[in-house]
Design a protein around this motif. Structure first.
Motif, PDB file in Angstrom:
ATOM      1  N   LEU A  23      -7.623   2.047  -5.206  1.00  0.00           N
ATOM      2  CA  LEU A  23      -7.470   3.459  -4.830  1.00  0.00           C
ATOM      3  C   LEU A  23      -8.485   3.820  -3.749  1.00  0.00           C
ATOM      4  O   LEU A  23      -9.671   3.512  -3.859  1.00  0.00           O
ATOM      5  CB  LEU A  23      -7.667   4.367  -6.047  1.00  0.00           C
ATOM      6  N   LEU A  24      -7.984   4.496  -2.731  1.00  0.00           N
ATOM      7  CA  LEU A  24      -8.823   4.959  -1.617  1.00  0.00           C
ATOM      8  C   LEU A  24      -8.249   6.292  -1.157  1.00  0.00           C
ATOM      9  O   LEU A  24      -7.033   6.440  -1.088  1.00  0.00           O
ATOM     10  CB  LEU A  24      -8.733   3.929  -0.492  1.00  0.00           C
ATOM     11  N   GLY A  25      -9.101   7.270  -0.854  1.00  0.00           N
ATOM     12  CA  GLY A  25      -8.521   8.542  -0.421  1.00  0.00           C
ATOM     13  C   GLY A  25      -9.442   9.431   0.384  1.00  0.00           C
ATOM     14  O   GLY A  25     -10.662   9.259   0.388  1.00  0.00           O
ATOM     15  N   PHE A  26      -8.821  10.387   1.067  1.00  0.00           N
ATOM     16  CA  PHE A  26      -9.570  11.467   1.713  1.00  0.00           C
ATOM     17  C   PHE A  26     -10.156  12.325   0.601  1.00  0.00           C
ATOM     18  O   PHE A  26      -9.411  12.892  -0.206  1.00  0.00           O
ATOM     19  CB  PHE A  26      -8.622  12.337   2.554  1.00  0.00           C
TER      20      PHE A  26
ATOM     21  N   ILE B  37       0.840  -1.214   0.000  1.00  0.00           N
ATOM     22  CA  ILE B  37       0.000   0.000   0.000  1.00  0.00           C
ATOM     23  C   ILE B  37       0.868   1.255   0.000  1.00  0.00           C
ATOM     24  O   ILE B  37       1.628   1.512   0.944  1.00  0.00           O
ATOM     25  CB  ILE B  37      -0.954   0.002   1.213  1.00  0.00           C
ATOM     26  N   ALA B  38       0.752   2.021  -1.071  1.00  0.00           N
ATOM     27  CA  ALA B  38       1.494   3.297  -1.176  1.00  0.00           C
ATOM     28  C   ALA B  38       0.658   4.412  -0.553  1.00  0.00           C
ATOM     29  O   ALA B  38      -0.569   4.304  -0.452  1.00  0.00           O
ATOM     30  CB  ALA B  38       1.791   3.598  -2.629  1.00  0.00           C
ATOM     31  N   HIS B  39       1.332   5.475  -0.164  1.00  0.00           N
ATOM     32  CA  HIS B  39       0.639   6.618   0.454  1.00  0.00           C
ATOM     33  C   HIS B  39       1.119   7.911  -0.200  1.00  0.00           C
ATOM     34  O   HIS B  39       2.296   8.265  -0.104  1.00  0.00           O
ATOM     35  CB  HIS B  39       0.942   6.626   1.960  1.00  0.00           C
ATOM     36  N   ILE B  40       0.207   8.589  -0.916  1.00  0.00           N
ATOM     37  CA  ILE B  40       0.556   9.892  -1.516  1.00  0.00           C
ATOM     38  C   ILE B  40      -0.069  10.966  -0.633  1.00  0.00           C
ATOM     39  O   ILE B  40      -1.279  10.993  -0.422  1.00  0.00           O
ATOM     40  CB  ILE B  40       0.032  10.029  -2.966  1.00  0.00           C
TER      41      ILE B  40
ATOM     42  N   ALA C 208      -4.040  11.221   0.533  1.00  0.00           N
ATOM     43  CA  ALA C 208      -4.343  11.914   1.796  1.00  0.00           C
ATOM     44  C   ALA C 208      -5.025  13.266   1.674  1.00  0.00           C
ATOM     45  O   ALA C 208      -5.128  13.985   2.654  1.00  0.00           O
ATOM     46  CB  ALA C 208      -3.063  12.076   2.597  1.00  0.00           C
ATOM     47  N   SER C 209      -5.496  13.645   0.484  1.00  0.00           N
ATOM     48  CA  SER C 209      -6.234  14.917   0.423  1.00  0.00           C
ATOM     49  C   SER C 209      -7.178  14.903  -0.766  1.00  0.00           C
ATOM     50  O   SER C 209      -7.027  14.108  -1.696  1.00  0.00           O
ATOM     51  CB  SER C 209      -5.285  16.111   0.306  1.00  0.00           C
ATOM     52  N   ASP C 210      -8.133  15.813  -0.705  1.00  0.00           N
ATOM     53  CA  ASP C 210      -9.180  15.911  -1.719  1.00  0.00           C
ATOM     54  C   ASP C 210      -8.599  15.999  -3.135  1.00  0.00           C
ATOM     55  O   ASP C 210      -8.913  15.207  -4.018  1.00  0.00           O
ATOM     56  CB  ASP C 210      -9.995  17.184  -1.433  1.00  0.00           C
ATOM     57  N   ARG C 211      -7.725  16.971  -3.331  1.00  0.00           N
ATOM     58  CA  ARG C 211      -7.193  17.223  -4.675  1.00  0.00           C
ATOM     59  C   ARG C 211      -6.304  16.075  -5.151  1.00  0.00           C
ATOM     60  O   ARG C 211      -6.358  15.673  -6.312  1.00  0.00           O
ATOM     61  CB  ARG C 211      -6.392  18.529  -4.673  1.00  0.00           C
ATOM     62  N   ILE C 212      -5.483  15.532  -4.229  1.00  0.00           N
ATOM     63  CA  ILE C 212      -4.596  14.428  -4.612  1.00  0.00           C
ATOM     64  C   ILE C 212      -5.426  13.200  -5.009  1.00  0.00           C
ATOM     65  O   ILE C 212      -5.118  12.509  -5.977  1.00  0.00           O
ATOM     66  CB  ILE C 212      -3.601  14.089  -3.473  1.00  0.00           C
TER      67      ILE C 212
ATOM     68  N   THR D  41      -0.818  16.073   7.661  1.00  0.00           N
ATOM     69  CA  THR D  41       0.076  15.116   6.986  1.00  0.00           C
ATOM     70  C   THR D  41       0.661  14.123   7.985  1.00  0.00           C
ATOM     71  O   THR D  41       0.597  12.906   7.786  1.00  0.00           O
ATOM     72  CB  THR D  41       1.204  15.854   6.239  1.00  0.00           C
ATOM     73  N   ALA D  42       1.221  14.657   9.074  1.00  0.00           N
ATOM     74  CA  ALA D  42       1.859  13.799  10.081  1.00  0.00           C
ATOM     75  C   ALA D  42       0.842  12.866  10.730  1.00  0.00           C
ATOM     76  O   ALA D  42       1.116  11.688  10.962  1.00  0.00           O
ATOM     77  CB  ALA D  42       2.528  14.663  11.139  1.00  0.00           C
ATOM     78  N   GLU D  43      -0.358  13.383  11.003  1.00  0.00           N
ATOM     79  CA  GLU D  43      -1.387  12.573  11.677  1.00  0.00           C
ATOM     80  C   GLU D  43      -1.860  11.429  10.774  1.00  0.00           C
ATOM     81  O   GLU D  43      -2.046  10.299  11.234  1.00  0.00           O
ATOM     82  CB  GLU D  43      -2.574  13.461  12.064  1.00  0.00           C
ATOM     83  N   ARG D  44      -2.056  11.733   9.481  1.00  0.00           N
ATOM     84  CA  ARG D  44      -2.527  10.693   8.551  1.00  0.00           C
ATOM     85  C   ARG D  44      -1.431   9.651   8.303  1.00  0.00           C
ATOM     86  O   ARG D  44      -1.714   8.465   8.175  1.00  0.00           O
ATOM     87  CB  ARG D  44      -3.018  11.348   7.251  1.00  0.00           C
TER      88      ARG D  44
END
Length: 344
Positions: free
Chosen positions: A278-281, A185-188, A253-257, A197-200
């Motif tokens: 794919l899964l995201g905030f 699992i990658a994290h962008i 980790a964010s809407d736009r990303i 960022t740090a919390e996620r």
């Protein structure tokens, strides 16, 4: 009479009386005779005189205006936060002055500067991805300007904060991918400067550790501008897709990303979730109708905006100094859909 806003001085000049007499007449003062009052009111009505709210606010010490600083308005989460802010502000008789930083620290400084010149009563702010230094806000806070942080906060200033449970949101998202059979699992994510960022990242790492999976640093990619530049998302996505140990899932980790990553994977004809899950905030209301439907971590933006504004107005209207501050934490909701279907 000059073109533009008519002032008390203009009325005084036309009637040949003093400005203070006009002011008293408009306030229906007993010091001014009825005849003069009538003349002043007729002249004011004829020229559509409106009291200057700025001048009045300086006298009263209140402008009934709230400054709002957000990273960007073209983001589903922030537009929902603004709706929440407005719903409370307008009902309490406050106006909103909205500014965007476009993720720039320099623009944040100039926006905050501009808002304080406009003599706002209080400030609602979500920090830009470049903002490591909050001295500009510390100075204002020390001078007594009520400030409430939301979403992206600073721990250097003791005041109210409204956030989402970023750790739990990321932990639950990563656990869902692991339970669906994904292991690589990658994290962008965004800039390391911002609190979310740090919390996620912590939540993502905790879920991996709990499942006995070592963190692969090559799978963690940062977008310093929060994904504002399409190029930075393209670059990190290509690095992941071309790596010899290609991931089988991406957690963004964010809407736009999130929405940009989905669009780029489509453009590259990569099957979701067949080739990569794919899964995201994201707070897009279209998540359920996208192709495939998108598994999302959803933040209650409207409620966060409402709460932050209620807290700010309480600070502004409090008769005594407030010394106890709270951080309100909203839960993030996970909605599972086709983009993370099990690969068992």
């Amino acid at each position: 009479m000059n073109f533009g806003a008519v002032t008390i001085k203009d009325i005084a000049k036309e009637l040949g009386i003093s400005a203070s007499a006009v002011s008293k007449a408009l306030k229906d003062s007993h010091e001014i005779g009825e005849k003069t009052k009538k003349l002043v009111l007729e002249c004011a009505k004829k020229h559509n005189y409106q009291p200057n709210p700025m001048a009045r606010s300086l006298k009263q010490g209140k402008s009934k205006s709230l400054g709002v600083v957000i990273p960007t308005i073209d983001n589903h989460f922030f537009s929902q936060v603004i709706d929440g802010i407005e719903s409370v502000a307008y009902s309490k008789g406050y106006n909103i002055i909205m500014t965007q930083t476009h993720e720039s620290h320099e623009l944040e400084l100039s926006n905050v500067d501009h808002l304080t010149i406009r003599s706002i009563d209080g400030l609602l702010i979500s920090l830009s991805s470049e903002s490591q230094n909050v001295d500009h806000l510390k100075k204002l806070h020390e001078k007594g300007l009520p400030i409430v942080f939301f979403d992206r906060v600073s721990n250097e200033i003791e005041t109210h904060k409204v956030i989402v449970n970023n750790y739990e949101g990321a932990y639950n998202a990563t656990m869902h991918l692991l339970r669906s059979g994904y292991r690589k699992i990658a994290h962008i994510t965004s800039s390391l400067n911002i609190s979310i960022t740090a919390e996620r990242l912590k939540g993502y790492k905790a879920a991996l550790a709990e499942n006995g999976i070592a963190v692969n640093d090559n799978y963690i990619k940062y977008c310093p501008n929060g994904g504002k530049d399409l190029g930075e998302i393209e670059t990190v996505l290509n690095e992941l897709l071309n790596s010899p140990d290609r991931p089988d899932a991406i957690f963004t980790a964010s809407d736009r990303i999130t929405t940009t990553t989905l669009a780029l994977l489509h453009r590259l004809n990569i099957n979701i979730p067949g080739d990569i899950a794919l899964l995201g905030f994201t707070n897009t209301q279209l998540a359920g109708v996208l192709n495939p439907s998108l598994t999302q971590v959803y933040q209650p933006g409207f409620d966060m905006g409402k709460k932050a504004t209620e807290m700010l107005i309480n600070l502004i209207e409090s008769r005594r100094p407030i010394t106890e501050f709270e951080t309100v934490i909203f839960p993030a909701q996970l909605f599972t859909r086709d983009s993370t279907r099990s690969n068992h």
